[in-house]
Design a protein around this motif. Structure first.
Motif, PDB file in Angstrom:
ATOM      1  N   TYR A  13      24.730  36.415  -1.036  1.00  0.00           N
ATOM      2  CA  TYR A  13      26.091  35.630  -1.047  1.00  0.00           C
ATOM      3  C   TYR A  13      27.221  36.936  -1.490  1.00  0.00           C
ATOM      4  CZ  TYR A  13      24.404  35.449  -5.909  1.00  0.00           C
ATOM      5  OH  TYR A  13      23.984  35.690  -7.143  1.00  0.00           O
ATOM      6  N   THR A  14      26.522  38.238  -1.462  1.00  0.00           N
ATOM      7  CA  THR A  14      27.447  39.091  -1.812  1.00  0.00           C
ATOM      8  C   THR A  14      26.801  40.285  -1.040  1.00  0.00           C
ATOM      9  OG1 THR A  14      28.863  40.233  -3.436  1.00  0.00           O
ATOM     10  CG2 THR A  14      26.646  39.729  -4.147  1.00  0.00           C
ATOM     11  N   PRO A  15      27.287  40.846   0.061  1.00  0.00           N
ATOM     12  CA  PRO A  15      28.614  40.420   0.502  1.00  0.00           C
ATOM     13  C   PRO A  15      28.458  39.400   1.422  1.00  0.00           C
ATOM     14  CG  PRO A  15      27.679  42.051   1.871  1.00  0.00           C
ATOM     15  CD  PRO A  15      26.825  41.992   0.642  1.00  0.00           C
ATOM     16  N   LEU A  16      29.517  38.226   1.314  1.00  0.00           N
ATOM     17  CA  LEU A  16      29.215  37.128   2.292  1.00  0.00           C
ATOM     18  C   LEU A  16      29.205  37.206   3.727  1.00  0.00           C
ATOM     19  CD1 LEU A  16      32.159  34.945   1.145  1.00  0.00           C
ATOM     20  CD2 LEU A  16      29.756  34.687   0.676  1.00  0.00           C
ATOM     21  N   SER A  67      36.318  34.870  -7.628  1.00  0.00           N
ATOM     22  CA  SER A  67      35.364  35.504  -8.725  1.00  0.00           C
ATOM     23  C   SER A  67      34.498  36.913  -8.118  1.00  0.00           C
ATOM     24  CB  SER A  67      34.675  34.779  -9.390  1.00  0.00           C
ATOM     25  OG  SER A  67      33.898  35.064 -10.595  1.00  0.00           O
ATOM     26  N   LEU A  68      33.763  36.501  -7.060  1.00  0.00           N
ATOM     27  CA  LEU A  68      32.847  37.497  -6.461  1.00  0.00           C
ATOM     28  C   LEU A  68      33.701  38.900  -6.010  1.00  0.00           C
ATOM     29  CD1 LEU A  68      30.451  35.452  -4.523  1.00  0.00           C
ATOM     30  CD2 LEU A  68      29.802  36.910  -6.587  1.00  0.00           C
ATOM     31  N   ASN A  69      34.976  38.529  -5.508  1.00  0.00           N
ATOM     32  CA  ASN A  69      35.666  39.827  -4.948  1.00  0.00           C
ATOM     33  C   ASN A  69      36.468  40.210  -6.220  1.00  0.00           C
ATOM     34  OD1 ASN A  69      35.418  38.881  -2.375  1.00  0.00           O
ATOM     35  ND2 ASN A  69      37.384  37.699  -2.107  1.00  0.00           N
ATOM     36  N   GLU A  70      36.527  39.828  -7.447  1.00  0.00           N
ATOM     37  CA  GLU A  70      37.010  40.506  -8.594  1.00  0.00           C
ATOM     38  C   GLU A  70      35.969  41.532  -8.967  1.00  0.00           C
ATOM     39  OE1 GLU A  70      38.111  37.668 -11.426  1.00  0.00           O
ATOM     40  OE2 GLU A  70      39.817  36.933 -10.221  1.00  0.00           O
ATOM     41  N   GLU A  71      34.662  40.997  -8.901  1.00  0.00           N
ATOM     42  CA  GLU A  71      33.582  41.988  -9.211  1.00  0.00           C
ATOM     43  C   GLU A  71      33.502  43.089  -8.403  1.00  0.00           C
ATOM     44  OE1 GLU A  71      30.114  39.523 -10.195  1.00  0.00           O
ATOM     45  OE2 GLU A  71      31.406  37.977 -11.401  1.00  0.00           O
ATOM     46  N   ALA A  72      33.485  42.891  -7.236  1.00  0.00           N
ATOM     47  CA  ALA A  72      33.330  43.912  -6.243  1.00  0.00           C
ATOM     48  C   ALA A  72      34.322  45.589  -6.570  1.00  0.00           C
ATOM     49  CB  ALA A  72      33.684  43.489  -5.161  1.00  0.00           C
TER      50      ALA A  72
END
Length: 72
Positions: A13-16, A67-72
């Motif tokens: 799920y990361t990256p989508l 949220s995942l984009n903020e962590e990237a």
């Protein structure tokens, strides 16, 4: 045989957009990312702990993606 399509699922799920999903979509197949599995596992765990099962909808998925984009 040209009309045969496949559903390709990647549990990542990361990256989508993984190379696997990118290649599948480029070949005309349906690509499914790992967020659905993550959300459903989290909902079950939340229900076990708190007795309430959260609703999984587009808004929750969007929050998770943000949220995942903020962590990237």
């Amino acid at each position: 045989v040209d009309n045969i399509a496949a559903i390709v699922s990647d549990i990542v799920y990361t990256p989508l957009e993984t190379p696997l999903l990118r290649a599948a979509r480029a070949a005309g197949h349906i690509g499914v990312d790992g967020l659905g599995m993550l959300l459903n596992q989290a909902a079950l765990a939340f229900e076990i702990w708190f007795g309430v099962r959260p609703t999984i909808d587009a808004a929750l998925r969007d929050k998770l993606i943000a949220s995942l984009n903020e962590e990237a």
